[in-house]
Design a protein around this motif. Structure first.
Motif, short mmCIF file in Angstrom:
data_model
loop_
_atom_site.label_atom_id
_atom_site.label_comp_id
_atom_site.label_asym_id
_atom_site.label_seq_id
_atom_site.Cartn_x
_atom_site.Cartn_y
_atom_site.Cartn_z
N MET A 1 0.85 -1.20 0.00
CA MET A 1 0.00 0.00 0.00
C MET A 1 0.89 1.26 0.00
SD MET A 1 -3.14 0.65 2.61
CE MET A 1 -4.07 -0.84 2.29
N THR A 2 0.59 2.20 -0.88
CA THR A 2 1.43 3.41 -0.89
C THR A 2 1.09 4.27 0.32
OG1 THR A 2 -0.19 4.54 -2.23
CG2 THR A 2 1.65 3.54 -3.41
N ILE A 3 2.11 4.91 0.83
CA ILE A 3 1.90 5.77 2.00
C ILE A 3 1.64 7.20 1.52
CG2 ILE A 3 2.96 6.69 4.09
CD1 ILE A 3 4.53 4.13 4.35
N HIS A 4 0.62 7.82 2.09
CA HIS A 4 0.32 9.21 1.77
C HIS A 4 1.21 10.10 2.64
CE1 HIS A 4 -3.17 6.94 0.45
NE2 HIS A 4 -3.41 7.93 -0.40
N HIS A 5 2.01 10.91 1.98
CA HIS A 5 3.01 11.69 2.71
C HIS A 5 2.47 13.03 3.21
CE1 HIS A 5 6.35 9.34 0.42
NE2 HIS A 5 5.90 8.70 1.48
N ASN A 6 3.26 13.62 4.07
CA ASN A 6 2.99 15.01 4.47
C ASN A 6 3.52 15.95 3.40
OD1 ASN A 6 1.66 14.92 7.01
ND2 ASN A 6 3.55 14.09 7.90
N PHE A 7 3.05 17.18 3.42
CA PHE A 7 3.53 18.17 2.46
C PHE A 7 4.22 19.29 3.23
CE2 PHE A 7 3.23 21.66 -0.62
CZ PHE A 7 3.72 21.00 -1.74
N ILE A 8 5.54 19.33 3.11
CA ILE A 8 6.34 20.27 3.91
C ILE A 8 7.31 21.00 2.99
CG2 ILE A 8 8.03 20.45 5.78
CD1 ILE A 8 6.80 17.87 6.97
N ALA A 9 7.32 22.32 3.07
CA ALA A 9 8.27 23.14 2.30
C ALA A 9 8.22 22.83 0.80
CB ALA A 9 9.68 22.96 2.85
N GLY A 10 7.03 22.66 0.29
CA GLY A 10 6.87 22.51 -1.16
C GLY A 10 7.12 21.11 -1.70
N ARG A 11 7.26 20.14 -0.82
CA ARG A 11 7.41 18.77 -1.36
C ARG A 11 6.73 17.75 -0.44
NH1 ARG A 11 11.32 15.57 0.83
NH2 ARG A 11 12.36 16.55 2.60
N TRP A 12 6.38 16.61 -1.05
CA TRP A 12 5.77 15.52 -0.28
C TRP A 12 6.88 14.82 0.50
CZ3 TRP A 12 0.75 15.63 0.31
CH2 TRP A 12 -0.03 16.27 -0.66
N ALA A 13 6.69 14.71 1.80
CA ALA A 13 7.76 14.21 2.67
C ALA A 13 7.29 12.99 3.45
CB ALA A 13 8.19 15.31 3.64
N GLU A 14 8.11 11.97 3.41
CA GLU A 14 7.82 10.76 4.15
C GLU A 14 7.74 11.09 5.65
OE1 GLU A 14 10.15 6.60 4.33
OE2 GLU A 14 10.23 7.68 2.42
N GLY A 15 6.83 10.41 6.37
CA GLY A 15 6.71 10.68 7.80
C GLY A 15 7.72 9.87 8.61
N ALA A 16 7.86 10.23 9.88
CA ALA A 16 8.72 9.44 10.76
C ALA A 16 8.09 8.06 10.96
CB ALA A 16 8.87 10.17 12.09
N GLU A 17 6.75 8.04 10.99
CA GLU A 17 6.00 6.77 11.12
C GLU A 17 4.86 6.81 10.11
OE1 GLU A 17 4.43 6.06 15.21
OE2 GLU A 17 5.37 7.98 15.60
N ALA A 18 4.08 5.71 10.09
CA ALA A 18 2.87 5.72 9.26
C ALA A 18 1.75 5.09 10.07
CB ALA A 18 3.12 4.92 7.99
N GLN A 19 0.51 5.42 9.71
CA GLN A 19 -0.64 4.85 10.41
C GLN A 19 -1.66 4.33 9.42
OE1 GLN A 19 -2.70 9.00 11.65
NE2 GLN A 19 -4.09 7.24 11.76
N ASP A 20 -2.40 3.28 9.82
CA ASP A 20 -3.51 2.79 9.02
C ASP A 20 -4.72 3.68 9.25
OD1 ASP A 20 -2.09 0.69 8.07
OD2 ASP A 20 -3.02 -0.82 9.38
N ASN A 21 -5.47 3.93 8.19
CA ASN A 21 -6.71 4.69 8.29
C ASN A 21 -7.84 3.68 8.14
OD1 ASN A 21 -8.73 6.59 8.17
ND2 ASN A 21 -8.07 7.51 6.23
N VAL A 22 -8.58 3.45 9.24
CA VAL A 22 -9.55 2.36 9.29
C VAL A 22 -10.98 2.87 9.16
CG1 VAL A 22 -10.44 0.52 10.79
CG2 VAL A 22 -7.98 0.95 10.69
N ASN A 23 -11.78 2.13 8.40
CA ASN A 23 -13.18 2.47 8.17
C ASN A 23 -14.04 2.06 9.38
OD1 ASN A 23 -15.85 2.43 7.34
ND2 ASN A 23 -15.47 1.36 5.41
#
Ligand code: ADP
Length: 478
Positions: free
Chosen positions: A1-23
């Protein structure tokens, strides 16, 4: 599953961690993986917003108008897809999800117009020969901290005015709803906001939120969420001398008088108390009903509740979706237990429900025989739980309506002009509704409350300028 990154200083940036988004309608359905920033990344976003502020604050109004307009158009064009994502991650029904997305588009459209309408004043001085000019300037870097219950509309009504008036933004959405936040950020970014002017920092409140509150490079914080966190925001901001604005809880009363149209009163109560699973700060959690109509009203509300379908948010025919997560469900059930222990009668519902898929389903709960001092009448539950308070007349109803530490929205159902007018003037709330649910507002007029519900200037409409700008008074001897 691709990770949705944060957007910082004009670019998409990988997070320190990742979390599942549950329905919440189906806990086996993982919507996606979303980055979680650490403190360092929050600080990078703040630095980027700081660096972008001089240029963005002086950008042309046509540019800002066009960007906001573009955001609005894309949201509107994708309303079904975005509404579906919202309902899937938050649990409100598809109709409510699409409606909320359309609202976000309207808000961006409104503030695109406000960019062009921003004006000042020119006055004569009391000293001969001098001109006085009042102008509004942006505040600076605005930290935006939002809750999960309106994952698109609340970010929209904070981000749109912040950018419109020339501020730069660090946006921290609630942990439970990164999907809607990410989709909105992606649209804003592609609409052409320059590098650093808008930053998305998904992550924990105690990490990312805390970094925003305590960094002196952030000039203002706008917050919607719980009273407990609101108090932390206030304390941190006062310590830093930051400007801040808080929207917090409600314990909103809907008064129903003997002379009310019963059909209207029942619709207002059921809509206000239970739609969106009762997870609205403007929900009518207290139904204050006079003696003469009490029994008919309770019978009719109960009848209506029996017909409501509680099921998967995305299913056609669902009236009430699930509770947002296990923690909120536990809180709702614990308040139902508290109500019983306090001696209230559970007239309807309150049962945990099972549906086709595992989810946080709860039958709407209606308490009767409640008194003003019960905890279920004083504390915000934030779920599909409402209580009826029987009162003898209008005077007692008004006193009961105002007997709360909150003051967001206050409603009355009556056919009497005299009582409606008196209530409008004497309800201690930021918003008053006559023959309308306490929840459900327009986007071009102020939103906000009194007492423990809100702090600082109103949100939305042109009143938003109070928070997102600062006034300059200039004296000139030509
Ligand atoms: P809710 O009950 O709506 O989750 P919260 O007040 O806990 O209410 O959350 C609202 C927002 O505040 C969320 O984005 C959350 O991450 C953030 N938040 C929570 N704790 C803090 C904190 N200590 N400092 C800053 N933000 C926080």
């Amino acid at each position: 599953m691709t990770i949705h990154h944060n957007f910082i200083a004009g670019r998409w940036a990988e997070g320190a961690e990742a979390q599942d988004n549950v329905n919440p309608s189906n806990t086996g359905d993982v919507i996606g993986e979303y980055a979680r920033a650490d403190r360092e990344q929050a600080l990078e976003a703040i630095a980027a917003a700081r660096a972008a502020f001089p240029a963005w604050s002086r950008s042309g109004i046509q540019q800002r108008h066009d960007i906001l307009q573009k955001v609005s158009s894309e949201i509107l064009a994708r309303k079904d897809e975005l509404g579906r994502l919202l309902s899937r991650e938050e649990g409100k029904t598809l109709g409510e999800g699409v409606g909320e997305v359309m609202r976000a588009a309207q808000i961006f459209d409104f503030f695109a117009g406000e960019v062009l309408r921003l004006s000042g004043e020119k006055l004569a001085s009391t000293r001969p020969g001098i001109d006085v000019e009042l102008t509004r300037e942006p505040v600076g870097v605005v930290g935006i901290i939002t809750p999960w219950n309106f994952p698109v509309a609340i970010p929209a009504w904070k981000i749109a005015p912040a950018l419109a008036y020339g501020n730069t933004v660090v946006f921290k959405p609630a942990e439970l709803v990164p999907g809607s936040a990410w989709a909105l950020a992606d649209i804003i970014v592609r609409a052409g906001v320059p590098e650093g002017a808008f930053n998305l920092v998904m992550g924990r409140g105690a990490v990312v939120g805390d970094a925003i509150l305590n960094d002196p490079r952030v000039d203002a914080v706008t917050f919607t969420g719980s009273v407990a966190t609101g108090k932390k925001v206030a304390a941190a901001c006062v310590g830093q001398m930051k400007k801040f604005q808080l929207e917090m809880g409600g314990k909103n009363p809907l008064v129903v008088l003997d002379d009310a149209d019963l059909g209207i009163a029942v619709d207002c109560a059921v809509n206000g108390a239970f739609f969106s699973t009762g997870q609205r700060c403007t929900a009518s959690s207290r139904l204050v009903v006079t003696d003469g109509i009490h029994d008919r009203f309770v019978a009719a509300v109960t009848e209506k509740l029996k017909g409501l379908v509680v099921d998967d948010a995305l299913k056609a025919g669902t009236h009430i979706g699930p509770v947002v997560d296990q923690g909120q469900l536990d809180q709702d059930i614990s308040y139902i237990d508290i109500g019983r222990e306090e001696g209230a009668t559970l007239a309807f519902g309150g049962e945990r429900l099972n549906r086709e898929n595992p989810g946080f389903y709860l039958q709407p709960a209606l308490f009767t025989d409640t008194t003003p001092e019960m905890r279920i009448n004083r504390e915000e539950i934030f779920g599909p739980v409402a209580s009826v308070q029987r009162v003898k007349d209008y005077e007692e109803a008004l006193a009961a309506a105002n007997d709360t530490p909150f003051g967001l929205s206050s409603g009355i159902c009556t056919t009497s002009l005299k009582y409606a007018s008196h209530f409008r003037r004497n309800a201690e709330a930021g918003m008053v509704m006559v023959n309308l649910p306490t929840a459900g507002v327009d986007y071009h007029v102020p939103f906000g409350g009194r007492k423990g519900s809100s702090y600082g200037p109103r949100e939305q409409g042109r009143y938003a300028a109070e928070f997102y700008t600062t006034v300059k008074t200039a004296y000139t001897l030509p």
